[in-house]
Design a protein around this motif. Sequence first.
Motif: not given
Length: 143
Positions: A33-62
């Motif tokens: 319920s606290h995601t943009v897509s409502g059912d993300p395929a993945a939630i990613t923290f890129q492990p470095r300063p400057g890395g993105r935090i994002f969700e990837r929806a089932a259709d590949g949209t980030e």
Amino acid sequence: MTEPLVVEFEVDAPRGHAFDTWTARCGLWWPKSHTVSGDPAAITFQPRPGGRIFERAADGTEHDWGEVLDWEPPGRLRYLWHLFFDRSEATEVEITFTEQGGRTLVRIEQTGWDRLGEAGPPRRDKTRQAWTAIGEQFRRACQ
């Protein structure tokens, strides 16, 4: 000045496990319920300063949620956070993981509410409720 939002809780896990659960296994405990897509395929923290935090929806949209500012496993993580908001309205979230006899104290401190003007204090209050509920789910995921 709007005071920082601070939420603390303990998890029954060593801090390395807690840090990894927060960053590498976020999809296990973050509420859909606290995601943009409502059912993300993945939630990613890129492990470095400057890395993105994002969700990837089932259709590949980030969908961007934030940007890593400090990456210091297993004890500390700091990032810009703008889930559901424009990046210009980002706040800063700092999370520390402190070992306490086989358990870990998780401390979340969120700042930057003043840059939101009148919207800052009510958003801070609503966010406190969200972090408290999300903390419960995180605690269960760490076990």
